[in-house]
Every structure is written in structure tokens, then in C-alpha cells.
Design a protein around this motif. Sequence first.
Motif, PDB file in Angstrom:
ATOM      1  N   TRP A 113      11.030  15.265   3.065  1.00 58.70           N
ATOM      2  CA  TRP A 113       9.611  15.327   3.462  1.00 58.70           C
ATOM      3  C   TRP A 113       9.951  14.873   4.554  1.00 58.70           C
ATOM      4  CZ3 TRP A 113       9.252  13.320  -0.955  1.00 58.70           C
ATOM      5  CH2 TRP A 113       8.354  13.750  -2.378  1.00 58.70           C
ATOM      6  N   ASP A 114       9.666  15.189   6.189  1.00 60.78           N
ATOM      7  CA  ASP A 114       9.211  15.294   7.223  1.00 60.78           C
ATOM      8  C   ASP A 114       7.814  14.219   7.365  1.00 60.78           C
ATOM      9  OD1 ASP A 114       8.826  14.536   9.886  1.00 60.78           O
ATOM     10  OD2 ASP A 114       9.837  16.150  10.640  1.00 60.78           O
ATOM     11  N   TRP A 115       8.365  13.401   7.200  1.00 61.05           N
ATOM     12  CA  TRP A 115       7.486  12.167   6.576  1.00 61.05           C
ATOM     13  C   TRP A 115       6.205  11.648   8.127  1.00 61.05           C
ATOM     14  CZ3 TRP A 115       6.826   7.615   9.329  1.00 61.05           C
ATOM     15  CH2 TRP A 115       7.896   6.754   9.488  1.00 61.05           C
ATOM     16  N   LEU A 144       2.180  10.192   0.892  1.00 60.33           N
ATOM     17  CA  LEU A 144       2.645  11.643   0.710  1.00 60.33           C
ATOM     18  C   LEU A 144       1.987  11.453  -0.582  1.00 60.33           C
ATOM     19  CD1 LEU A 144       5.571  11.626   3.084  1.00 60.33           C
ATOM     20  CD2 LEU A 144       3.169  12.339   3.738  1.00 60.33           C
ATOM     21  N   SER A 145       2.272  13.028  -1.127  1.00 62.09           N
ATOM     22  CA  SER A 145       2.312  13.703  -2.610  1.00 62.09           C
ATOM     23  C   SER A 145       3.288  14.131  -2.559  1.00 62.09           C
ATOM     24  CB  SER A 145       1.091  13.358  -3.025  1.00 62.09           C
ATOM     25  OG  SER A 145       0.846  13.872  -4.330  1.00 62.09           O
ATOM     26  N   ALA A 146       4.268  14.451  -3.848  1.00 59.36           N
ATOM     27  CA  ALA A 146       4.645  15.664  -4.528  1.00 59.36           C
ATOM     28  C   ALA A 146       4.053  16.690  -5.036  1.00 59.36           C
ATOM     29  CB  ALA A 146       6.116  15.629  -4.684  1.00 59.36           C
ATOM     30  N   ALA A 147       2.647  16.304  -5.599  1.00 57.56           N
ATOM     31  CA  ALA A 147       1.514  16.558  -6.152  1.00 57.56           C
ATOM     32  C   ALA A 147       3.154  17.216  -7.141  1.00 57.56           C
ATOM     33  CB  ALA A 147       1.291  17.835  -5.253  1.00 57.56           C
ATOM     34  N   VAL A 177       4.549   9.094  -2.838  1.00 62.88           N
ATOM     35  CA  VAL A 177       5.394   8.051  -2.202  1.00 62.88           C
ATOM     36  C   VAL A 177       4.930   7.615  -1.092  1.00 62.88           C
ATOM     37  CG1 VAL A 177       8.074   9.962  -3.140  1.00 62.88           C
ATOM     38  CG2 VAL A 177       6.128  10.179  -1.151  1.00 62.88           C
ATOM     39  N   LYS A 178       5.020   6.118  -0.377  1.00 67.77           N
ATOM     40  CA  LYS A 178       4.681   5.334   0.599  1.00 67.77           C
ATOM     41  C   LYS A 178       5.763   4.620   1.737  1.00 67.77           C
ATOM     42  CE  LYS A 178       0.684   4.760  -3.013  1.00 67.77           C
ATOM     43  NZ  LYS A 178      -0.143   3.602  -3.852  1.00 67.77           N
ATOM     44  N   LEU A 179       4.765   4.495   2.622  1.00 66.67           N
ATOM     45  CA  LEU A 179       6.030   4.139   3.164  1.00 66.67           C
ATOM     46  C   LEU A 179       5.386   2.152   3.490  1.00 66.67           C
ATOM     47  CD1 LEU A 179       8.666   3.135   5.959  1.00 66.67           C
ATOM     48  CD2 LEU A 179       6.654   4.232   6.664  1.00 66.67           C
ATOM     49  N   TYR A 180       5.908   0.974   3.478  1.00 68.93           N
ATOM     50  CA  TYR A 180       4.812   0.211   3.444  1.00 68.93           C
ATOM     51  C   TYR A 180       6.036  -0.644   4.754  1.00 68.93           C
ATOM     52  CZ  TYR A 180       3.491   0.114  -0.826  1.00 68.93           C
ATOM     53  OH  TYR A 180       2.145   0.867  -2.031  1.00 68.93           O
ATOM     54  N   ASP A 181       5.501  -1.471   5.685  1.00 68.32           N
ATOM     55  CA  ASP A 181       6.164  -2.732   5.785  1.00 68.32           C
ATOM     56  C   ASP A 181       5.706  -4.674   5.852  1.00 68.32           C
ATOM     57  OD1 ASP A 181       6.025  -4.788   8.884  1.00 68.32           O
ATOM     58  OD2 ASP A 181       6.525  -2.898   9.906  1.00 68.32           O
ATOM     59  N   LYS A 182       6.712  -4.896   5.666  1.00 66.66           N
ATOM     60  CA  LYS A 182       6.424  -6.204   5.215  1.00 66.66           C
ATOM     61  C   LYS A 182       5.810  -6.975   5.399  1.00 66.66           C
ATOM     62  CE  LYS A 182       9.647  -9.399   7.224  1.00 66.66           C
ATOM     63  NZ  LYS A 182      10.803 -10.196   6.643  1.00 66.66           N
ATOM     64  N   ASN A 183       5.204  -6.689   6.659  1.00 66.28           N
ATOM     65  CA  ASN A 183       3.988  -7.171   7.195  1.00 66.28           C
ATOM     66  C   ASN A 183       2.798  -6.931   7.299  1.00 66.28           C
ATOM     67  OD1 ASN A 183       6.013  -9.125   8.865  1.00 66.28           O
ATOM     68  ND2 ASN A 183       7.001  -7.419   9.729  1.00 66.28           N
TER      69      ASN A 183
END
Length: 320
Positions: free
Chosen positions: A237-239, A205-208, A191-197
Motif C-alpha cells: 500500500w501507499d497509505w 485500509l483493507s486488503a479485501a 489494517v489500521k494506523l493508530y496514534d497513541k495520543n
Amino acid sequence: FIFCMKRASEAGASCSLVISECSTASMKISCSPADSLLRTVATCVNDKITLWKIEDEGCRNISSRVVRNPATAAALRVDTMTLGAAASDPLIGCGNKDQSIQIYQPQSLDNALKWNMPNAHDSYLNDLKFLHSHAGECGMVSCSDDQTVRVWDVKTNSLSMEYRTKSTPVSITTHREMPNQFWVAEVDGTVKLYDKNTASPVCTLSAASKLPFHQIDWNNQDANAIGGADRGKWYLWDWRVGRIFASRGSLCDATGFHWSFSHKNLFSVNSQSEVLLWDTDHLGVGCSQSQQKSKVQDVTWVADEPCCIIASGGNLTFWK
């Protein structure tokens, strides 16, 4: 269509709304925590989208139309759908069978097609969401089996950013307190957090996960919390600290995960045959279970109360 909500006023109670006479119809549902959409539900049955308003005496059909290719007028099956708002006006985003993306403004005088992007992807569209912006800009983010995540600028009718993923991106989630940012879940449990900029993920993060990952969601009441499910487990998750703070066997062959919009401790996990409601304040107690006679097509929550909506067998079931 009108249906009575009174039977759902107590915990554990439910009531239903028939939106299709075909029990095997493909169904999508979406709600939004936007202030102007608190008691609004968008539904799709095959190629027909409808906007509903939940009222004290029942549920009112505000607007309905068939999704079509604007060049040929051919009806298009909707594969993924999302509900959003611009200047308090409802918007319905549709990812279609022909890999196009469309945005409809259902309360305009002509129920207008506001935006159309043909050939938005090269393969099946898995998910799309409206992208929140404090500047009031209307953006869209989508993902596909072509292993791309694409950010669209609706105003300029252009692709503003593209990300390529190592495994297939299957689910997207956004948050109104985190403008321009979005999470993407990949089938391998990444799982990845992106910013459009920015050109690269902000957080990974990973759930394995050993099983195909299906869906991720961002807690509307707690921007630090995200959750998701594969076919065997759900994960919370607490990311910001980069850790899983809760995980359990899902008790079902899970294909969906959704946080309640109004209560940060409630979430649902669903398979194709049942829906489970979990409470993070009482994880040791177990969960509430709703078994469905027909295939569970989609699940969401009413925006301003702890009421889960289940799309199954041509019906919407409102369940507390």
C-alpha cells in the motif's frame, strides 16, 4: 558461537549458525534499524533469549539468559519478541506464555529484567513492538487474541491506551520516522494506523482478504509504504493516498511478510516451508526462492545490508 559470513558475500549465497540442537524448537528472531543496533540480532529458542553481534569474522554471542516469571522463577516460553534500543542500549521485549510482557537489558552488568507487566492481556499474545518516540520515552504496543491493542508506558509502569478491535489483531509494525504511531493488521485483512495520543484510528485500509491475514510491515526506507500477506497474496500500500499499488499471489501458503531495512524495493514473503524474496523494481521477473527442510519459524533482515535471516530447524540461515 562463531560462524563465517564469507559464503554469504555474493547474491544467492548463504551460510548458517546453529543456535539449537533441537530441529523442532520454537524460534524467534528480530533485528532493528536503530543506529546502535545495525549489526545486532536477537534470537529466542523456546524460553532462552540471546543477543548476537555480526562481525567480519563471524557472529558473537553478547548475552544470553532464560526468560522467567520473577515471582516463581519458572521458565516462560516466549511467544513473540522484539528488539529495540533506549539511549543506544539494546532492549529485548518478550510476550510470554502466561500473557506477561517483559523487557530485558541484555548488556547491563546483571543482564537485568528492566520491566515486567504480568497479565498484560487476557489471552495469547500475537505481537508486540517498541514504540518510537523523539522524546526518548520507552513505550511498548501489544496485541492479543483477546481482541485488544494496548499501549504501555514503561516509565510509569502503566497502560496508557487501549483499543478494541472487531476481529483479532495479529501483527503490529512501527517506524522510527513516525513517533507514537503504529499499524495494526487484523485477521480479516483490515489494517489500521493508530496514534497513541488519539482514541480512534488515524487511517483504515483493507486488503479485501478472503483468507486469514497474518503479518504487516512498514518500509524502513519509505514511510509511505506498508506491506502485508495473507495465505494467498501479498499486498503493498501507499497509505497516504489510500491505495494498493502492487499485489501478487504469494506462490506459497504465506504466514510472514518483512521489508528489507536497507533497500526499500526488497521484501520477503514466507510460508512454513519456504521463503520468497521479491523486488518491487522487477515484479514481472519473479522472485528468488529458498526452500527449507524444516519448518520456517521466523524471518527478518540484517539492518544495514540486503541479507535475509531465516530461523528454521534450530539454525539461522543468512541468505542474499
